[in-house]
Design a protein around this motif. Structure first.
Motif, PDB file in Angstrom:
ATOM      1  N   GLY A 139      -6.884 -15.345  -2.670  1.00 11.25           N
ATOM      2  CA  GLY A 139      -7.945 -16.284  -3.033  1.00 11.25           C
ATOM      3  C   GLY A 139      -9.309 -15.632  -3.145  1.00 11.25           C
ATOM      4  N   ASP A 162      -5.242 -25.890 -17.184  1.00 18.29           N
ATOM      5  CA  ASP A 162      -5.853 -26.276 -15.905  1.00 18.29           C
ATOM      6  C   ASP A 162      -6.255 -27.748 -15.899  1.00 18.29           C
ATOM      7  OD1 ASP A 162      -5.689 -23.604 -15.335  1.00 18.29           O
ATOM      8  OD2 ASP A 162      -7.767 -23.172 -15.869  1.00 18.29           O
ATOM      9  N   GLY A 211     -10.409 -13.730  -5.474  1.00 18.57           N
ATOM     10  CA  GLY A 211     -10.903 -13.767  -6.856  1.00 18.57           C
ATOM     11  C   GLY A 211     -10.444 -12.581  -7.697  1.00 18.57           C
ATOM     12  N   LYS A 212      -9.470 -11.816  -7.189  1.00 18.95           N
ATOM     13  CA  LYS A 212      -9.043 -10.592  -7.896  1.00 18.95           C
ATOM     14  C   LYS A 212      -8.407 -10.941  -9.257  1.00 18.95           C
ATOM     15  CE  LYS A 212      -6.273  -9.462  -4.479  1.00 18.95           C
ATOM     16  NZ  LYS A 212      -6.429 -10.588  -3.563  1.00 18.95           N
ATOM     17  N   LYS A 215      -8.613 -11.745 -15.274  1.00 15.45           N
ATOM     18  CA  LYS A 215      -8.478 -12.690 -16.406  1.00 15.45           C
ATOM     19  C   LYS A 215      -9.765 -12.678 -17.226  1.00 15.45           C
ATOM     20  CE  LYS A 215      -5.630 -16.168 -14.133  1.00 15.45           C
ATOM     21  NZ  LYS A 215      -5.832 -17.473 -13.530  1.00 15.45           N
TER      22      LYS A 215
HETATM   23  P1  ADP Z   1      -6.648 -13.661  -5.754  1.00 14.88           P
HETATM   24  O1  ADP Z   1      -6.080 -13.052  -6.970  1.00 14.88           O
HETATM   25  O2  ADP Z   1      -7.646 -12.778  -5.086  1.00 14.88           O
HETATM   26  O3  ADP Z   1      -5.610 -14.123  -4.778  1.00 14.88           O
HETATM   27  P2  ADP Z   1      -7.492 -15.784  -7.520  1.00 14.88           P
HETATM   28  O4  ADP Z   1      -8.375 -15.144  -8.487  1.00 14.88           O
HETATM   29  O5  ADP Z   1      -6.100 -16.085  -7.933  1.00 14.88           O
HETATM   30  O6  ADP Z   1      -7.486 -14.952  -6.164  1.00 14.88           O
HETATM   31  O7  ADP Z   1      -8.159 -17.155  -7.052  1.00 14.88           O
HETATM   32  C1  ADP Z   1      -9.519 -17.244  -6.697  1.00 14.88           C
HETATM   33  C2  ADP Z   1      -9.851 -18.726  -6.466  1.00 14.88           C
HETATM   34  O8  ADP Z   1      -9.756 -19.420  -7.702  1.00 14.88           O
HETATM   35  C3  ADP Z   1      -8.905 -19.414  -5.507  1.00 14.88           C
HETATM   36  O9  ADP Z   1      -9.667 -20.280  -4.700  1.00 14.88           O
HETATM   37  C4  ADP Z   1      -7.991 -20.212  -6.403  1.00 14.88           C
HETATM   38  O10 ADP Z   1      -7.570 -21.394  -5.792  1.00 14.88           O
HETATM   39  C5  ADP Z   1      -8.892 -20.543  -7.597  1.00 14.88           C
HETATM   40  N1  ADP Z   1      -8.127 -20.641  -8.837  1.00 14.88           N
HETATM   41  C6  ADP Z   1      -7.270 -19.732  -9.325  1.00 14.88           C
HETATM   42  N2  ADP Z   1      -6.761 -20.150 -10.518  1.00 14.88           N
HETATM   43  C7  ADP Z   1      -7.323 -21.360 -10.764  1.00 14.88           C
HETATM   44  C8  ADP Z   1      -7.224 -22.301 -11.850  1.00 14.88           C
HETATM   45  N3  ADP Z   1      -6.435 -22.068 -12.909  1.00 14.88           N
HETATM   46  N4  ADP Z   1      -7.945 -23.438 -11.772  1.00 14.88           N
HETATM   47  C9  ADP Z   1      -8.756 -23.677 -10.715  1.00 14.88           C
HETATM   48  N5  ADP Z   1      -8.892 -22.828  -9.667  1.00 14.88           N
HETATM   49  C10 ADP Z   1      -8.201 -21.681  -9.679  1.00 14.88           C
END
Ligand code: ADP
Length: 604
Positions: free
Chosen positions: A393, A124, A395-396, A401
């Protein structure tokens, strides 16, 4: 990067180069020794032939040495040179073809193993990722550079000792000329190397842009979209052009400086001092002072360039080693990376499903940034089937993770069987959790290897077959001529099979069954299937996972109906929870989502 950051103490330069030398030596000691011996052999023979030998012959003519003595000298020299050439060919052809790749392989494997240990948060962080890419991509070059470093040291020293001694004996004052040239070259070479390193660092992000465009045009992943959206290539071409232009400008900015430095180094320090001044001095000494013989004039002038070259080689050693050292630093930094996701107490993980407790957990990807998980509390009882739903988005994926401990929480605690998951042995813990991501990868290996995720030699077929049956792939497998040994993807094998998205997902799912994990996490792995196939797959999968706990994310609420409990997420919080029926009765966001989706199916 400032000049100050680039200056490394001698000890660090030494340690870094020794670090690579040790790796090379342990990978192939024979090659390192044979390589050094070959350099010594080569330089000693060159000295015997071109300095001592020619001097001997010219003096024989000038002062009348008997012919048979000269003939014996020439034949002996010829035999030595022939033997040396045979040895040189042996080293180059046999040892280097085996030894060099072995050394590079050892370093690469060290890096690959470390890459597997990296915490996901490293990916990241663009700055860290940049350094990581540089370390891995430059690793091979550092081995080549180390060999060149050894070459410079041993060539420089052998010539210095042999030809230097010859000079001291014949005319010690000549050394002054050599030294002046030496000091000038040394200083200029250092400036030159620093400029080159700065240029490389500046070019690095631009080269990554070019590499990205390159990947887009050759990787299978992009092929379909590129054909359907030809205009996207204009955007990519612009990126490529932009990067080329930036690289050109970086080179252009330092071109004048580099030219000036090489001019002073090549013409003033080398040509003028050594050639013009030195030949004048020798002629003066032979004709006006009568202090040296004519053959000595020829040999000294002839060998002067060799001695000068050897000193120049020596001047290059330190700047060369310190430039290599800057890259080796990156490799060592990377290898020294200490993963943060480590076992605090290395407790043994339970073998059967146990209760998970997510207690007031909060998480942001970077300290101080917006929380993507906010005060979540969930209890997952053994054997429960839990669904996470919510819009993109919400947070699932982040939540799972965290459950898998790919990241650590900033606040709150996740416990398994009343013990903080940080206290378990992390490798065992990852084994306890079998996860299938939506962006899973199939590897260029056989079906069996893709399920067991290891070398298939000697591994029993039955459990692999059972896992494939549980994921619903067994029927498709029957159509493969080589069964479980069928290679997937056409990367290495011409008859490799390319699977459809849904089939590939089934293989990925069977990995979790094969691992026999107590908790299975499915992050929308069945999204490539049609709704009916997905429903059927999930139903049979949940039946097969009766003795496991399952957490799954699904966009399709037909599937979530199968769950014992559903959690609806929004902005990192749980906004609704309960069974499908309970949530419909609640008539909130879940019910709204359900009505929209059910409506779509009815219309179809
Ligand atoms: P979902 O699975 O519900 O679609 P995510 O858990 O993937 O949602 O994402 C939740 C939030 O975290 C989103 O705003 C996304 O942009 C952010 N996000 C996801 N992965 C990363 C990362 N590696 N670094 C920074 N922000 C992240």
């Amino acid at each position: 990067m400032s000049d100050k950051d680039m200056k490394q103490p001698f000890k660090q330069v030494w340690n870094n180069n020794m670090f690579i030398l040790k790796i090379c030596f342990s990978a192939s000691p024979l090659y390192v020794l044979a390589f050094i011996f070959d350099i010594l052999r080569n330089q000693i023979l060159i000295f015997l032939e071109h300095t001592y030998g020619i001097g001997y012959v010219l003096e024989s003519v000038e002062f009348g040495r008997p012919f048979h003595k000269v003939a014996v000298f020439i034949i002996t020299l010829f035999i030595l040179i022939s033997l040396g050439m045979i040895y040189g060919a042996f080293v180059n052809q046999l040892i280097s073809k085996k030894g060099l790749p072995k050394m590079k392989q050892k370093l690469k494997f060290m890096l690959y193993e470390k890459a597997q240990e990296l915490d996901l948060e490293c990916y990241d962080n663009p700055e860290y990722y940049n350094e990581f890419v540089l370390a891995v991509s430059e690793a091979d070059k550092q081995v080549d550079r180390l060999m060149e470093f050894l070459n410079k040291i041993f060539t420089g020293l052998t010539v210095l000792i042999t030809t230097g001694t010859y000079f001291l004996v014949k005319d010690w004052f000549s050394i002054i000329f050599v030294l002046i040239s030496f000091i000038l070259s040394f200083m200029l070479m250092q400036v030159f190397n620093k400029i080159n390193f700065k240029i490389r660092l500046k070019k690095n992000p631009e080269e990554r842009k070019r590499a990205y465009v390159n990947r887009v045009f050759y990787l299978n992943d992009y092929a379909k979209e590129l054909r359907l959206n030809p205009d996207v290539s204009d955007k990519l071409f612009d990126k490529f052009k932009e990067a080329n232009k930036a690289i050109y400008n970086i080179d252009k900015a330092s071109a004048k400086k580099k030219f000036l430095i090489s001019f002073v180094r090549d013409y003033i320090s080398n040509d003028f001092i050594s050639d013009v001044l030195y030949i004048t001095y020798l002629v003066y000494k032979a004709t006006v002072l009568n202090a040296i013989s004519y053959s000595s004039v020829v040999i000294l002038f002839n060998s002067f360039s060799r001695l000068k070259q050897s000193l120049r080689t020596i001047t290059e050693i330190y700047p060369y080693a310190s430039e290599t050292s800057l890259y080796i630093d990156k490799i060592r930094n990377f290898l020294n990376y200490e993963p943060k996701i480590v076992s605090r107490k290395k407790l043994a993980v339970p073998e059967t499903p146990k209760t998970f407790e997510l207690n007031n957990i909060s998480f942001a990807y970077k300290e101080g940034e917006k929380r993507v998980i906010n005060n979540i509390n969930i209890t997952i009882k053994p054997y429960e089937k839990i669904a996470l739903v919510g819009y993109n988005g919400a947070g699932k994926t982040t939540l799972i993770k965290l459950l898998m401990r790919l990241y650590d929480l900033q606040e709150g605690m996740i416990s398994l069987n009343d013990i903080n998951i940080k206290d378990y042995d992390v490798v065992q813990y990852h084994d306890y959790v079998g996860t299938v991501f939506q962006d899973y990868m199939l590897y260029a290996a056989t079906v069996k290897e893709n399920v067991i995720m290891d070398n298939a030699d000697g591994v029993a077929e039955k459990p692999v077959m059972t896992a494939l049956e549980q994921s619903g792939f067994a029927q498709r497998l029957q159509s493969f001529k080589h069964g479980l040994d069928t290679p997937l993807t056409a990367e290495f094998e011409e008859d490799g099979v390319n699977l459809s998205g849904g089939e590939a997902q089934k293989i990925a799912i069977s990995r979790a069954f094969y691992k026999d994990s107590s908790l299975i996490i499915l992050d929308e792995p069945s999204s490539a299937l049609d709704p009916i196939a997905e429903y059927q797959l999930n139903q049979s999968m949940l039946e097969a996972a009766a003795n496991k706990t399952v957490v799954f994310i699904s966009h399709r609420l037909s599937t979530t109906r199968l769950a014992d409990k559903i959690f609806m997420l929004e902005n990192g919080r749980i906004i609704e929870e309960g069974s499908h029926e309970e949530l419909l009765q609640l008539n909130g966001k879940y019910a709204e989502m359900w009505r929209v989706q059910a409506g779509q199916y009815i219309e179809v």
